[in-house]
Enzyme design. Structure first.
Site, PDB file in Angstrom:
ATOM      1  N   GLY A  71      44.858  48.672  64.912  1.00  0.00           N
ATOM      2  CA  GLY A  71      44.410  47.820  66.224  1.00  0.00           C
ATOM      3  C   GLY A  71      43.020  47.384  65.306  1.00  0.00           C
ATOM      4  O   GLY A  71      43.784  46.230  65.051  1.00  0.00           O
TER       5      GLY A  71
ATOM      6  N   GLU B 272      64.587  28.609  53.495  1.00  0.00           N
ATOM      7  CA  GLU B 272      66.008  28.686  53.275  1.00  0.00           C
ATOM      8  C   GLU B 272      67.163  29.251  53.592  1.00  0.00           C
ATOM      9  O   GLU B 272      67.359  29.887  54.215  1.00  0.00           O
ATOM     10  CB  GLU B 272      65.520  30.273  51.619  1.00  0.00           C
ATOM     11  CG  GLU B 272      64.513  29.130  50.533  1.00  0.00           C
ATOM     12  CD  GLU B 272      64.738  30.175  49.450  1.00  0.00           C
ATOM     13  OE1 GLU B 272      66.387  30.605  49.464  1.00  0.00           O
ATOM     14  OE2 GLU B 272      64.537  30.125  48.479  1.00  0.00           O
TER      15      GLU B 272
ATOM     16  N   GLN C  84      53.069  60.872  69.398  1.00  0.00           N
ATOM     17  CA  GLN C  84      54.599  60.622  69.294  1.00  0.00           C
ATOM     18  C   GLN C  84      54.761  58.821  69.625  1.00  0.00           C
ATOM     19  O   GLN C  84      55.032  58.136  68.407  1.00  0.00           O
ATOM     20  CB  GLN C  84      55.032  60.825  70.777  1.00  0.00           C
ATOM     21  CG  GLN C  84      55.653  62.345  70.145  1.00  0.00           C
ATOM     22  CD  GLN C  84      55.570  63.337  71.687  1.00  0.00           C
ATOM     23  OE1 GLN C  84      56.390  62.180  72.482  1.00  0.00           O
ATOM     24  NE2 GLN C  84      56.010  64.546  70.898  1.00  0.00           N
TER      25      GLN C  84
ATOM     26  N   THR D 163      66.219  29.414  58.966  1.00  0.00           N
ATOM     27  CA  THR D 163      65.750  29.514  59.356  1.00  0.00           C
ATOM     28  C   THR D 163      66.391  30.907  60.149  1.00  0.00           C
ATOM     29  O   THR D 163      67.708  30.819  58.871  1.00  0.00           O
ATOM     30  CB  THR D 163      65.180  28.780  60.714  1.00  0.00           C
ATOM     31  OG1 THR D 163      66.241  28.316  61.590  1.00  0.00           O
ATOM     32  CG2 THR D 163      64.456  27.670  59.995  1.00  0.00           C
TER      33      THR D 163
ATOM     34  N   ILE E 233      58.115  21.216  49.401  1.00  0.00           N
ATOM     35  CA  ILE E 233      58.449  21.551  48.407  1.00  0.00           C
ATOM     36  C   ILE E 233      57.822  22.709  47.857  1.00  0.00           C
ATOM     37  O   ILE E 233      56.696  22.600  47.379  1.00  0.00           O
ATOM     38  CB  ILE E 233      58.904  20.696  47.297  1.00  0.00           C
ATOM     39  CG1 ILE E 233      59.423  19.178  47.746  1.00  0.00           C
ATOM     40  CG2 ILE E 233      58.614  20.774  45.986  1.00  0.00           C
ATOM     41  CD1 ILE E 233      61.036  19.509  48.524  1.00  0.00           C
TER      42      ILE E 233
ATOM     43  N   GLY F 117      65.510  19.037  57.736  1.00  0.00           N
ATOM     44  CA  GLY F 117      65.605  20.288  57.566  1.00  0.00           C
ATOM     45  C   GLY F 117      66.506  21.557  57.414  1.00  0.00           C
ATOM     46  O   GLY F 117      67.454  21.467  56.703  1.00  0.00           O
TER      47      GLY F 117
ATOM     48  N   LEU G 114      64.980  19.216  47.967  1.00  0.00           N
ATOM     49  CA  LEU G 114      65.916  19.097  48.747  1.00  0.00           C
ATOM     50  C   LEU G 114      65.609  18.618  50.689  1.00  0.00           C
ATOM     51  O   LEU G 114      65.909  17.589  51.145  1.00  0.00           O
ATOM     52  CB  LEU G 114      67.280  20.745  49.813  1.00  0.00           C
ATOM     53  CG  LEU G 114      68.011  20.357  50.744  1.00  0.00           C
ATOM     54  CD1 LEU G 114      69.595  20.000  49.647  1.00  0.00           C
ATOM     55  CD2 LEU G 114      68.382  22.194  51.021  1.00  0.00           C
TER      56      LEU G 114
HETATM   57  N1  CAA Z   1      78.304  27.675  49.214  1.00  0.00           N
HETATM   58  C1  CAA Z   1      78.849  26.145  48.654  1.00  0.00           C
HETATM   59  N2  CAA Z   1      79.833  25.819  49.934  1.00  0.00           N
HETATM   60  C2  CAA Z   1      79.091  25.680  50.967  1.00  0.00           C
HETATM   61  C3  CAA Z   1      78.239  25.986  51.295  1.00  0.00           C
HETATM   62  C4  CAA Z   1      78.295  27.748  51.177  1.00  0.00           C
HETATM   63  N3  CAA Z   1      77.235  28.549  50.782  1.00  0.00           N
HETATM   64  N4  CAA Z   1      78.410  25.863  52.550  1.00  0.00           N
HETATM   65  C5  CAA Z   1      78.966  24.987  53.057  1.00  0.00           C
HETATM   66  N5  CAA Z   1      79.569  24.334  52.515  1.00  0.00           N
HETATM   67  C6  CAA Z   1      80.748  23.357  52.022  1.00  0.00           C
HETATM   68  C7  CAA Z   1      81.101  23.340  52.937  1.00  0.00           C
HETATM   69  O1  CAA Z   1      82.510  24.415  52.430  1.00  0.00           O
HETATM   70  C8  CAA Z   1      81.189  22.032  52.813  1.00  0.00           C
HETATM   71  O2  CAA Z   1      82.673  21.455  52.694  1.00  0.00           O
HETATM   72  P1  CAA Z   1      83.858  20.896  52.644  1.00  0.00           P
HETATM   73  O3  CAA Z   1      83.496  19.669  53.148  1.00  0.00           O
HETATM   74  O4  CAA Z   1      84.077  20.144  51.426  1.00  0.00           O
HETATM   75  O5  CAA Z   1      84.362  21.869  53.425  1.00  0.00           O
HETATM   76  C9  CAA Z   1      80.035  21.648  53.347  1.00  0.00           C
HETATM   77  O6  CAA Z   1      79.349  21.979  51.965  1.00  0.00           O
HETATM   78  C10 CAA Z   1      79.534  20.674  54.107  1.00  0.00           C
HETATM   79  O7  CAA Z   1      79.349  22.314  55.030  1.00  0.00           O
HETATM   80  P2  CAA Z   1      79.256  22.894  56.160  1.00  0.00           P
HETATM   81  O8  CAA Z   1      80.340  21.601  56.914  1.00  0.00           O
HETATM   82  O9  CAA Z   1      79.270  23.707  57.080  1.00  0.00           O
HETATM   83  O10 CAA Z   1      77.749  21.424  56.410  1.00  0.00           O
HETATM   84  P3  CAA Z   1      76.746  21.625  57.840  1.00  0.00           P
HETATM   85  O11 CAA Z   1      75.631  19.988  58.048  1.00  0.00           O
HETATM   86  O12 CAA Z   1      77.161  21.925  59.157  1.00  0.00           O
HETATM   87  O13 CAA Z   1      75.683  22.466  57.610  1.00  0.00           O
HETATM   88  C11 CAA Z   1      74.027  24.418  56.933  1.00  0.00           C
HETATM   89  C12 CAA Z   1      75.655  23.716  57.681  1.00  0.00           C
HETATM   90  C13 CAA Z   1      74.523  26.120  57.416  1.00  0.00           C
HETATM   91  C14 CAA Z   1      73.654  24.262  58.276  1.00  0.00           C
HETATM   92  C15 CAA Z   1      73.579  24.361  56.320  1.00  0.00           C
HETATM   93  O14 CAA Z   1      72.913  22.647  56.109  1.00  0.00           O
HETATM   94  C16 CAA Z   1      71.929  25.172  55.656  1.00  0.00           C
HETATM   95  O15 CAA Z   1      72.275  26.305  55.541  1.00  0.00           O
HETATM   96  N6  CAA Z   1      71.001  24.535  56.107  1.00  0.00           N
HETATM   97  C17 CAA Z   1      69.801  24.569  56.315  1.00  0.00           C
HETATM   98  C18 CAA Z   1      69.009  24.568  55.201  1.00  0.00           C
HETATM   99  C19 CAA Z   1      68.445  25.000  54.451  1.00  0.00           C
HETATM  100  O16 CAA Z   1      68.496  26.766  54.738  1.00  0.00           O
HETATM  101  N7  CAA Z   1      66.749  24.624  53.928  1.00  0.00           N
HETATM  102  C20 CAA Z   1      66.223  25.584  52.945  1.00  0.00           C
HETATM  103  C21 CAA Z   1      65.062  24.534  52.100  1.00  0.00           C
HETATM  104  S1  CAA Z   1      64.800  24.908  50.812  1.00  0.00           S
HETATM  105  C22 CAA Z   1      63.469  26.360  51.176  1.00  0.00           C
HETATM  106  O17 CAA Z   1      63.265  25.806  51.747  1.00  0.00           O
HETATM  107  C23 CAA Z   1      62.690  26.354  49.764  1.00  0.00           C
HETATM  108  C24 CAA Z   1      61.201  26.868  49.998  1.00  0.00           C
HETATM  109  O18 CAA Z   1      60.607  26.227  50.142  1.00  0.00           O
HETATM  110  C25 CAA Z   1      60.986  28.257  49.301  1.00  0.00           C
END
Ligand code: CAA
Length: 408
Positions: free
Chosen positions: A366, A390, A302, A392, A180, A152, A146
């Protein structure tokens, strides 16, 4: 449960009295997988965790064994190579792995929750056979693509482009993914790319990628502060040819898929955080009983007691939140609603608990806590990532507040 041969044994830690009609006891199946995971983690992972942290090598043998035990696809039905259990089983298993080593638990969590979950929910029968079966059985490893160098937290702002060929038979993918997890070793990737950057999140589309084909180019493995044995890298797509059958869901459905999958993945990271916190706590209990100062065991002071009590309260609360999110995942699916709030509440609270407990435990130890000869500094380094990946802690707060208020 076919591959989980281990006998159940009573576990007092997670047995909580029945009150107000709520039953907090784990079932025999949950106790069985918990016990099997604990035996495996303590026998195979704990003794080598320090060395893998020091070398940063990927623990291939242990991950293969975890696959043989059915831990790499816990919730995947047996017909697709998994163990056919529920999310609570995944959670009790993963906590035991994380207590022994956070890096191992990252690999196991991503494989189960970020990779298998989404394909099971959105994939066709053929996609499940080709892309879930080998990964759930542990024969191969899956990853989740992603994040990009410029996106991010703002995950919808991606540049990796999937262009449909004129004859509609395939997509040509170009772009860069970063951070990734398991990227250097993964055989398959759940990839998110845009079919039209002008559409923002509405252009994001999900694809299933075979990483052994030309055009999937691995960058260097990232040198990290913690979870060092979990391999992480940048991946470049250079004219990677994706058959149209490998699109997961519809064009433009990818952002919804990515977020749905993260709602599952965050339960895994919450649990990993509980495991790290527990490891730090258990080390502290042993140390405060044994270490003497001013003529007494330091656990009788304590200020140390306050730290122990605060860690204990936060760990118990964290575990219950992670378990609630796990339990609610299937309930939410049945009701046709999202598990977003429960997953984000658990991820936020548990990751801050991991950091808090690692910090307190290091302080209790310590100078010994600061030494590489004890695991405390590893717990401290490993805990930090749970507040970052996943989503912040800031993103979890944003998600929770948006869900609660309905405002944006
Ligand atoms: N489930 C289903 N649909 C969802 C959803 C969810 N939890 N959250 C949002 N959506 C949908 C919304 O309903 C919306 O759809 P519509 O336009 O049809 O209404 C669409 O997605 C867009 O949603 P937002 O307008 O809320 O989107 P946004 O641009 O404001 O972003 C955010 C939302 C919560 C900030 C999101 O971008 C996010 O979670 N960001 C963090 C990303 C992340 O967690 N990255 C981790 C990478 S993976 C990783 O880290 C793996 C690893 O190394 C272990």
């Amino acid at each position: 449960m076919s591959r989980l041969k281990c006998a159940a044994r009573p576990d007092t830690m997670l047995r909580i009295p029945v009150e107000n009609g709520m039953d907090f006891r784990l079932s025999d199946d949950h106790l069985m997988i918990q016990s099997a995971a604990r035996d495996f983690a303590q026998a195979e992972i704990a003794p080598v965790a320090h060395d893998f942290d020091a070398s940063g090598q990927f623990p291939s043998d242990n991950i293969r064994k975890a696959g043989e035990l059915g831990f790499m696809g816990v919730e995947v039905p047996e017909e697709y190579g998994g163990s056919g259990l529920d999310t609570l089983s995944f959670v009790v298993m993963l906590e035991e792995i994380a207590v022994a080593d956070a890096a191992h638990s990252t690999i196991v969590s991503v494989n189960n929750s970020l990779y298998c979950n989404g394909i099971l929910q959105f994939g066709t029968e053929a996609q499940k056979q080709a892309f879930v079966r080998p990964i759930a059985s542990g024969a191969a490893i899956g990853c989740y693509g992603l994040t990009e160098p410029q996106s991010g937290s703002d995950a919808g702002n991606m540049r990796t482009r999937a262009a449909l060929s004129k004859d509609g038979s395939h997509y040509l993918v170009n772009g860069k993914k970063s951070w990734i997890t398991s990227g250097p070793v993964a055989d398959k990737m759940l990839l998110f790319a845009t079919v039209d950057p002008a559409k923002g999140p509405k252009g994001v589309t999900a694809f299933l990628v075979d990483t052994r084909l030309p055009g999937y180019v691995r960058g260097k493995t990232e040198p990290k502060l913690g979870i060092r044995a979990s391999a992480t890298c940048e991946v470049e797509f250079a004219d990677y040819r994706l058959p149209v059958e490998n699109r997961l869901g519809r064009e433009g459905q990818g952002f919804e898929i990515a977020m749905t999958v993260l709602d599952a993945g965050r339960i895994g990271i919450a649990t990993q955080a509980v495991g790290i916190a527990r490891a730090a706590y258990e080390a502290s209990i042993a140390y405060v009983r044994e270490r003497k100062a001013f003529g007494s065991a330091i656990g009788s002071f304590q200020m140390i007691q306050a730290k122990i009590a605060d860690m204990k309260c936060r760990i118990d609360a964290s575990r219950l939140l992670a378990m609630r999110a796990a339990w609610n995942k299937a309930e939410a699916r049945k009701a046709g609603v999202r598990n977003t709030t429960e997953a984000s509440v658990a991820k936020l609270f548990c990751s801050e608990t991991a950091m808090y407990c690692a910090h307190q435990a290091l302080q209790i130890h310590g100078g010994m806590g600061y030494s590489k000869e004890m695991p405390l500094e590893r717990y401290f380094r490993d805990a930090k990532i749970t507040e970052i990946y996943e989503g912040t802690s800031e993103i979890q707060r944003l998600v929770i507040a948006r869900q609660e208020t309905g405002l944006r």
